[in-house]
Write an enzyme that holds these catalytic residues in place. Structure first.
Site, PDB file in Angstrom:
ATOM      1  N   GLU A   1       2.987  -6.677   4.584  1.00 44.00           N
ATOM      2  CA  GLU A   1       1.562  -6.319   4.471  1.00 44.00           C
ATOM      3  C   GLU A   1       1.312  -5.143   3.531  1.00 44.00           C
ATOM      4  OE1 GLU A   1       3.138  -6.973   7.280  1.00 44.00           O
ATOM      5  OE2 GLU A   1       2.007  -8.495   8.390  1.00 44.00           O
TER       6      GLU A   1
ATOM      7  N   PHE B   1      -0.547  -7.621  23.910  1.00 47.66           N
ATOM      8  CA  PHE B   1       0.456  -7.946  22.904  1.00 47.66           C
ATOM      9  C   PHE B   1      -0.116  -7.749  21.491  1.00 47.66           C
ATOM     10  CE2 PHE B   1       2.553 -11.206  20.177  1.00 47.66           C
ATOM     11  CZ  PHE B   1       3.787 -10.566  20.106  1.00 47.66           C
ATOM     12  N   GLN B   2       0.606  -7.032  20.693  1.00 46.89           N
ATOM     13  CA  GLN B   2       0.217  -6.718  19.313  1.00 46.89           C
ATOM     14  C   GLN B   2      -1.150  -6.059  19.215  1.00 46.89           C
ATOM     15  OE1 GLN B   2       1.135 -10.201  16.817  1.00 46.89           O
ATOM     16  NE2 GLN B   2       3.186  -9.325  16.629  1.00 46.89           N
TER      17      GLN B   2
ATOM     18  N   LYS C   1     -10.125 -11.600  18.097  1.00 50.14           N
ATOM     19  CA  LYS C   1      -9.935 -13.037  17.955  1.00 50.14           C
ATOM     20  C   LYS C   1     -11.080 -13.839  18.552  1.00 50.14           C
ATOM     21  CE  LYS C   1      -6.251 -16.433  18.204  1.00 50.14           C
ATOM     22  NZ  LYS C   1      -4.869 -16.708  18.646  1.00 50.14           N
TER      23      LYS C   1
ATOM     24  N   MET D   1      13.593  12.009  -9.669  1.00 50.32           N
ATOM     25  CA  MET D   1      12.601  13.073  -9.512  1.00 50.32           C
ATOM     26  C   MET D   1      13.047  14.052  -8.431  1.00 50.32           C
ATOM     27  SD  MET D   1       9.883  14.274 -10.723  1.00 50.32           S
ATOM     28  CE  MET D   1       8.713  13.231 -11.573  1.00 50.32           C
TER      29      MET D   1
HETATM   30  C1  LIG Z   1       5.390  12.215  -9.381  1.00 49.87           C
HETATM   31  C2  LIG Z   1       3.971  12.445  -9.789  1.00 49.87           C
HETATM   32  C3  LIG Z   1       3.668  13.342 -10.797  1.00 49.87           C
HETATM   33  C4  LIG Z   1       2.371  13.512 -11.244  1.00 49.87           C
HETATM   34  N1  LIG Z   1       2.129  14.322 -12.316  1.00 49.87           N
HETATM   35  C5  LIG Z   1       0.905  14.311 -12.882  1.00 49.87           C
HETATM   36  C6  LIG Z   1       0.656  14.968 -14.126  1.00 49.87           C
HETATM   37  O1  LIG Z   1       1.535  15.572 -14.722  1.00 49.87           O
HETATM   38  N2  LIG Z   1      -0.580  14.895 -14.660  1.00 49.87           N
HETATM   39  C7  LIG Z   1      -1.586  14.204 -14.037  1.00 49.87           C
HETATM   40  O2  LIG Z   1      -2.676  14.125 -14.578  1.00 49.87           O
HETATM   41  N3  LIG Z   1      -1.394  13.609 -12.858  1.00 49.87           N
HETATM   42  C8  LIG Z   1      -0.166  13.628 -12.275  1.00 49.87           C
HETATM   43  N4  LIG Z   1       0.021  12.938 -11.103  1.00 49.87           N
HETATM   44  C9  LIG Z   1      -1.124  12.289 -10.457  1.00 49.87           C
HETATM   45  C10 LIG Z   1      -1.908  13.250  -9.576  1.00 49.87           C
HETATM   46  O3  LIG Z   1      -1.238  13.420  -8.352  1.00 49.87           O
HETATM   47  C11 LIG Z   1      -3.345  12.740  -9.301  1.00 49.87           C
HETATM   48  O4  LIG Z   1      -3.300  11.457  -8.754  1.00 49.87           O
HETATM   49  C12 LIG Z   1      -4.184  12.653 -10.550  1.00 49.87           C
HETATM   50  O5  LIG Z   1      -4.011  13.778 -11.365  1.00 49.87           O
HETATM   51  C13 LIG Z   1      -5.647  12.523 -10.169  1.00 49.87           C
HETATM   52  O6  LIG Z   1      -6.366  12.027 -11.250  1.00 49.87           O
HETATM   53  P1  LIG Z   1      -7.916  12.281 -11.433  1.00 49.87           P
HETATM   54  O7  LIG Z   1      -8.204  13.737 -11.386  1.00 49.87           O
HETATM   55  O8  LIG Z   1      -8.308  11.529 -12.635  1.00 49.87           O
HETATM   56  O9  LIG Z   1      -8.591  11.726 -10.121  1.00 49.87           O
HETATM   57  P2  LIG Z   1      -8.717  10.314  -9.409  1.00 49.87           P
HETATM   58  O10 LIG Z   1      -7.838  10.324  -8.224  1.00 49.87           O
HETATM   59  O11 LIG Z   1      -8.632   9.169 -10.320  1.00 49.87           O
HETATM   60  O12 LIG Z   1     -10.183  10.484  -8.850  1.00 49.87           O
HETATM   61  C14 LIG Z   1     -11.278  10.168  -9.622  1.00 49.87           C
HETATM   62  C15 LIG Z   1     -12.372  11.221  -9.524  1.00 49.87           C
HETATM   63  O13 LIG Z   1     -13.499  10.681 -10.213  1.00 49.87           O
HETATM   64  C16 LIG Z   1     -14.559  10.499  -9.322  1.00 49.87           C
HETATM   65  N5  LIG Z   1     -15.199   9.227  -9.609  1.00 49.87           N
HETATM   66  C17 LIG Z   1     -14.887   7.997  -9.139  1.00 49.87           C
HETATM   67  N6  LIG Z   1     -15.707   7.072  -9.648  1.00 49.87           N
HETATM   68  C18 LIG Z   1     -16.561   7.724 -10.460  1.00 49.87           C
HETATM   69  C19 LIG Z   1     -17.642   7.304 -11.279  1.00 49.87           C
HETATM   70  N7  LIG Z   1     -18.018   6.026 -11.357  1.00 49.87           N
HETATM   71  N8  LIG Z   1     -18.303   8.252 -11.984  1.00 49.87           N
HETATM   72  C20 LIG Z   1     -17.944   9.567 -11.896  1.00 49.87           C
HETATM   73  N9  LIG Z   1     -16.938  10.003 -11.151  1.00 49.87           N
HETATM   74  C21 LIG Z   1     -16.232   9.096 -10.444  1.00 49.87           C
HETATM   75  C22 LIG Z   1     -13.995  10.569  -7.935  1.00 49.87           C
HETATM   76  O14 LIG Z   1     -14.973  11.034  -7.029  1.00 49.87           O
HETATM   77  C23 LIG Z   1     -12.818  11.513  -8.123  1.00 49.87           C
HETATM   78  O15 LIG Z   1     -13.232  12.849  -8.004  1.00 49.87           O
HETATM   79  C24 LIG Z   1       1.319  12.797 -10.623  1.00 49.87           C
HETATM   80  C25 LIG Z   1       1.604  11.930  -9.571  1.00 49.87           C
HETATM   81  C26 LIG Z   1       2.918  11.735  -9.165  1.00 49.87           C
HETATM   82  C27 LIG Z   1       3.191  10.748  -8.067  1.00 49.87           C
HETATM   83  C1  LIG Z   2       7.509   6.159  -0.013  1.00 55.51           C
HETATM   84  C2  LIG Z   2       8.030   7.395  -0.658  1.00 55.51           C
HETATM   85  N1  LIG Z   2       9.077   8.057  -0.111  1.00 55.51           N
HETATM   86  C3  LIG Z   2       9.554   9.169  -0.712  1.00 55.51           C
HETATM   87  C4  LIG Z   2       8.989   9.669  -1.848  1.00 55.51           C
HETATM   88  C5  LIG Z   2       9.532  10.934  -2.511  1.00 55.51           C
HETATM   89  N2  LIG Z   2      10.053  10.612  -3.837  1.00 55.51           N
HETATM   90  C6  LIG Z   2       9.338  10.830  -4.963  1.00 55.51           C
HETATM   91  S1  LIG Z   2      10.134  10.339  -6.350  1.00 55.51           S
HETATM   92  C7  LIG Z   2      11.461   9.826  -5.461  1.00 55.51           C
HETATM   93  C8  LIG Z   2      12.660   9.242  -6.156  1.00 55.51           C
HETATM   94  C9  LIG Z   2      12.374   7.980  -6.864  1.00 55.51           C
HETATM   95  O1  LIG Z   2      13.606   7.469  -7.358  1.00 55.51           O
HETATM   96  P1  LIG Z   2      13.612   6.280  -8.398  1.00 55.51           P
HETATM   97  O2  LIG Z   2      12.753   5.193  -7.933  1.00 55.51           O
HETATM   98  O3  LIG Z   2      15.030   5.924  -8.698  1.00 55.51           O
HETATM   99  O4  LIG Z   2      12.915   6.913  -9.656  1.00 55.51           O
HETATM  100  P2  LIG Z   2      13.450   8.008 -10.717  1.00 55.51           P
HETATM  101  O5  LIG Z   2      12.834   9.301 -10.330  1.00 55.51           O
HETATM  102  O6  LIG Z   2      14.933   8.030 -10.656  1.00 55.51           O
HETATM  103  O7  LIG Z   2      12.933   7.506 -12.028  1.00 55.51           O
HETATM  104  C10 LIG Z   2      11.279  10.060  -4.104  1.00 55.51           C
HETATM  105  C11 LIG Z   2      12.265   9.776  -3.057  1.00 55.51           C
HETATM  106  C12 LIG Z   2       7.879   8.951  -2.356  1.00 55.51           C
HETATM  107  N3  LIG Z   2       7.223   9.361  -3.448  1.00 55.51           N
HETATM  108  N4  LIG Z   2       7.446   7.818  -1.764  1.00 55.51           N
END
Ligand SMILES: Cc1cc2nc3c(=O)[nH]c(=O)nc-3n(C[C@H](O)[C@H](O)[C@H](O)COP(=O)(O)OP(=O)(O)OC[C@H]3O[C@@H](n4cnc5c(N)ncnc54)[C@H](O)[C@@H]3O)c2cc1C
Ligand SMILES: Cc1ncc(C[n+]2csc(CCOP(=O)(O)OP(=O)(O)O)c2C)c(N)n1
Ligand SMILES: [Mg+2]
Lengths: 595, 185
Positions: free
Chosen positions: A58, A120-121, A170, A491
């Protein structure tokens, strides 16, 4: 609209679910059956207009619906059973909530008279999902069902989009009642939820006047532009063109502004480019369009863009002044507000301060020449950045959708794969859910049967929802899984190197399966490549193969993802790729507590 | 990067010395659809985001329209309080959020206060109750239950005094509030 004189049609709750989906233009949904949704599955069986995609978990259903929604702009639909079906969906729902993805998720529930008896469930689905949905409903009376379904679609897609759960016992699925169409909510609107779409004119005028006086402006754009639809991207391009201002974007907004445009600075934030982050740090006017000042962007809050006046356009009033106090907050839809901003700019015949802008671009060019995405290539081993670069070059000119898992590979994809169109990039940004990419790719492929859909994956992440290869096989979806296999949770390993003295506690991917054999087992094609000289041919083979592919790309094991703003640091304290200091000391004690 | 000469007209909030925000108390009146789970939704939003609830009262006030009125007393810095308002407003069943602390308003709560004591203590309790307009609604030879209605501060003060005399327990309703004047919400 239905004629008010014709008597309403009578049907069962299960039939209403299917009928309402059809009235909401749903052409497919993702689901997994179980006891508490059998009546709905029976109703699905007896029709042909809505296609059901059977996933293998799911969580996969919800991510697939996210990929479908994000790549098409439509609402993604999910159907799961009660109890474990619903709880398995929770991660996907939370992911959609954080990334503002419109979904409607139907969950089965035990019959009304058994609710609360630990049947159940049975689980308290509305209780569990209250915190990870935009809204949720437990349907207690058949008379409410059609209204609730249409309302759910409305709530999911209007304002700031998000996931909505409808929990249907259901007995309600078996009960019969009068069906009503979406007319009521379409004509009269919702009684309490009416998000503001048009921005306040006076504030728009003030914002544009501020822009016209700017000497060091920058557009900081985000996922809100994608949410606002392709017209918002078009308007952003126009606005950037008439102002000449530089543009950067968050991870979620990539593609809204073309990466091949000279005004593009690249992504900003923790792993963003030097020029994007220094432009944010040094700007005097920041124009935030649909981004939410996430902590991956701001870094140390009290040092975030200290000298700028800030304009923030966002459809969600709670995003404004949440993390960063702004000078002009405009509540409204990006497309509407940008259109009005352009109108004001033209009406007032504003012109950017050419001399100041020239000097500003001069500085930016200097930062750019630092080539912060550079890396040392190798002829011995495939560098992960090189692999993405080749993937980008070899897929150019095609309609390509990229999804990712979470980790270094995700950041390298964001940095080195360049997006010129919106809705072609699907990644889990807010929740950072490993296991998102493959199901999301399946959803994107279903929305775009003609596109080349690639999940850029890590070897650890892909194992989290690997079972969905079976879904890809069943529906003959030619998704490509491109694994940057560094044999590490890279990472995590990188953070352990930077923060924990290189003690790689549990971050090695041991006992990996043979991905090529795994591809075979899943009726897909497996490719392995470890040689940079052979990489192009291998990628071509992947692209040309007509079915699903798992590509095991063996890359340098201990490569770090740079540039990087260490946690707790400011934009002007980035670590750049050729950083040669003592890596273990760059993050102070306070920064180590941050994530 | 070198610091720049900042243009006076381009001054940011952050170039000013950090504004210290002291926590304050605020009363919100929230009009919601009286649907199942709406209270859990509101209380859950507060707990999930780490906001304070000093008191919360709820009751259906417009039966035909199925509308309930919730009065929430909360505290925090101005930035937090403004964020609470925005977060309340974006909940789907919320019709309106009004900051009653920003306008002339009346706030009342009711408390039932049980006090035990004999002799002079008992007399003193009764005297104080009279002074506060609290009324005895139950009495035994060694105890009273007083009903007091008033602003939360007055109720608080009364309870403090009773503590010195022999407070047994208290049951408080939390604040109900309404704006002064002829206008409705
Ligand atoms: C490992 C990892 C590393 C990351 N590193 C980075 C990084 O280096 N740089 C980076 O940028 N991000 C990074 N992120 C992502 C980060 O965590 C956020 O998800 C991201 O920066 C959020 O993007 P955003 O500000 O565009 O917001 P979003 O989450 O896309 O939110 C959108 C915003 O726009 C608004 N909005 C929605 N619809 C509309 C509309 N129609 N009109 C006007 N406003 C609207 C919402 O209310 C909200 O405030 C990383 C994520 C991970 C998992
Ligand atoms: C469901 C979940 N569990 C744990 C994490 C923490 N986490 C972030 S990056 C990462 C490692 C990912 O490894 P891989 O898929 O091999 O990517 P790589 O960084 O090596 O490119 C982990 C464990 C997460 N983001 N999501
Ligand atoms: Mg890895």
């Amino acid at each position: 609209m239905t004629d008010p004189n014709t008597p309403p049609e009578t049907m069962t709750g299960a039939e209403m679910v299917v009928r309402a989906m059809r009235d909401q233009d749903v052409d497919l949904l993702f689901g997994y059956p179980g006891g508490a949704v059998l009546p709905i599955y029976d109703a699905l069986f007896q029709q042909n207009s809505i296609r059901h995609i059977l996933v293998r978990h799911e969580q996969g259903a919800v991510h697939a619906a996210e990929g479908y929604a994000r790549s098409s702009g439509k609402v993604g639909v999910v159907l799961v059973t009660s109890g474990p079906g619903a709880t398995n969906a929770v991660t996907g729902l939370t992911d959609a909530l954080l990334d503002s993805i419109p979904l409607v998720c139907f969950t089965g529930q035990v019959p009304t008279h058994l609710i609360g008896s630990d049947a159940f469930q049975e689980c308290d689905t509305v209780g569990i999902t209250r915190h990870c949905t935009k809204h949720n409903y437990l349907v207690k009376r058949i008379e409410d069902l059609p209204r609730i379904i249409h309302e759910a679609f409305y709530v999911a897609k209007s304002g700031r989009p998000g996931p909505v759960v409808i929990d249907i016992p259901k007995d309600i699925q078996f009960a019969s009642g009068a069906y009503s169409g979406p007319g009521a909510i379409e004509e009269l609107g919702h009684k309490s939820y009416r998000p503001r779409v048009r921005g306040d004119r006076a504030r728009i005028e003030a914002a544009v006047a501020l822009m016209a006086r700017a000497k060091r402006p920058v557009f900081y754009t985000g996922g809100g532009i994608i949410n606002a639809g392709p017209e918002a991207s078009r308007l952003l391009r126009e606005f950037a063109q008439i102002t000449g201002f530089p543009v950067t974007s968050t991870l979620m907004g990539l593609g809204a502004f073309p990466a091949n445009n000279p005004q593009w600075l690249g992504m900003l934030g923790m792993h963003g480019t030097y020029e994007a982050n220094l432009a944010m740090h040094g700007c005097d006017v920041m124009i935030n369009l649909g981004a939410r000042f996430d902590d991956r962007i701001t870094g140390r809050l009290d040092a975030f863009s200290p000298g700028s006046r800030k304009i923030h356009v966002d459809i969600d009033p709670s995003s404004i002044n949440k993390n960063v106090k702004v000078d002009i907050g405009i509540v409204g839809d990006c497309a509407h507000v940008i259109a009005e901003m352009i109108e004001v700019w033209k009406e007032r015949a504003y012109e950017a301060d050419a001399a100041a802008l020239k000097a500003w671009w001069g500085e930016i060019t200097k930062w750019r020449s630092r080539n912060s995405l550079g890396y040392r290539n190798s002829t011995e081993v495939i560098k992960p950045q090189y692999a993405i670069e080749r993937l980008y070059e070899l897929t150019r000119g095609r309609k390509t959708c990229i999804t990712t898992e979470v980790g270094q590979h995700q950041m390298w994809a964001a940095q080195h794969f360049h997006f010129n169109e919106p809705n072609r990039w699907m990644t889990s940004g807010g929740l950072g859910t490993m296991g998102y990419g493959l199901p999301a790719a399946i959803g994107a492929q279903l929305a775009h049967p003609d596109a080349l859909v690639i999940d850029i994956a890590g070897e650890a992440s892909i194992l989290m929802n690997m079972q969905e290869m079976s879904t890809a096989a069943q529906y003959r979806l030619p998704v490509k899984v491109f694994i940057l296999n560094n044999e590490y949770m890279g990472m995590v390993r990188q953070w352990q190197e930077l923060l924990h003295g290189g003690r790689y506690s549990e971050s090695y991917s041991a006992a990996l399966p043979d991905f090529v054999k795994l591809a075979d087992a899943y009726h897909a094609h497996g490719i392995r490549c470890a040689d940079p000289a052979r990489l192009d041919d291998a990628i071509r083979e992947m692209i040309e193969y007509p079915g699903p592919v798992i590509f095991d790309c063996l890359v340098a094991k201990e490569e770090n993802c740079f540039p990087m703003i260490p946690s707790g640091k400011a934009h002007n304290e980035m670590i750049l790729p050729d950083f040669s200091g003592e890596v273990g000391n760059v993050i102070d004690a306070k920064g180590k507590q941050l994530v | 990067m070198t610091p720049r000469n900042r243009n006076e007209t381009m001054k940011s909030h952050y170039t000013d010395p950090t504004e210290i925000q002291l926590p304050e108390r605020r009363t919100y009146c929230v009009l919601v659809d009286n649907e199942p789970g709406v209270l859990a939704r509101i209380a859950g939003m507060f707990s999930g985001r780490g906001y304070n609830i000093e008191s919360l009262t709820v009751s259906e006030t417009e039966h035909e329209k199925h509308l309930s009125r919730i009065t929430i007393v909360t505290s925090g810095t101005k930035a937090v309080l403004d964020q609470i308002e925005a977060q309340l407003d974006r909940l789907v069943p919320v019709h309106r959020v009004v900051n009653l602390s920003a306008k002339p308003a009346i706030e009342r709560e009711l408390a039932l206060v049980k006090v035990r004591g004999t002799g002079e203590h008992r007399m003193e309790a009764l005297r104080l109750a009279t002074a506060f307009g609290a009324r005895p609604v139950d009495a035994t030879l060694e105890s009273f239950v007083f009903e007091i209605t008033g602003a939360s501060e007055d109720v608080e003060r009364f309870i403090n005094l009773m503590t010195a005399i022999g407070l047994v327990e208290v049951s408080r309703t939390g604040a109900a509030a309404i704006a002064r004047g002829s206008e409705g919400l």
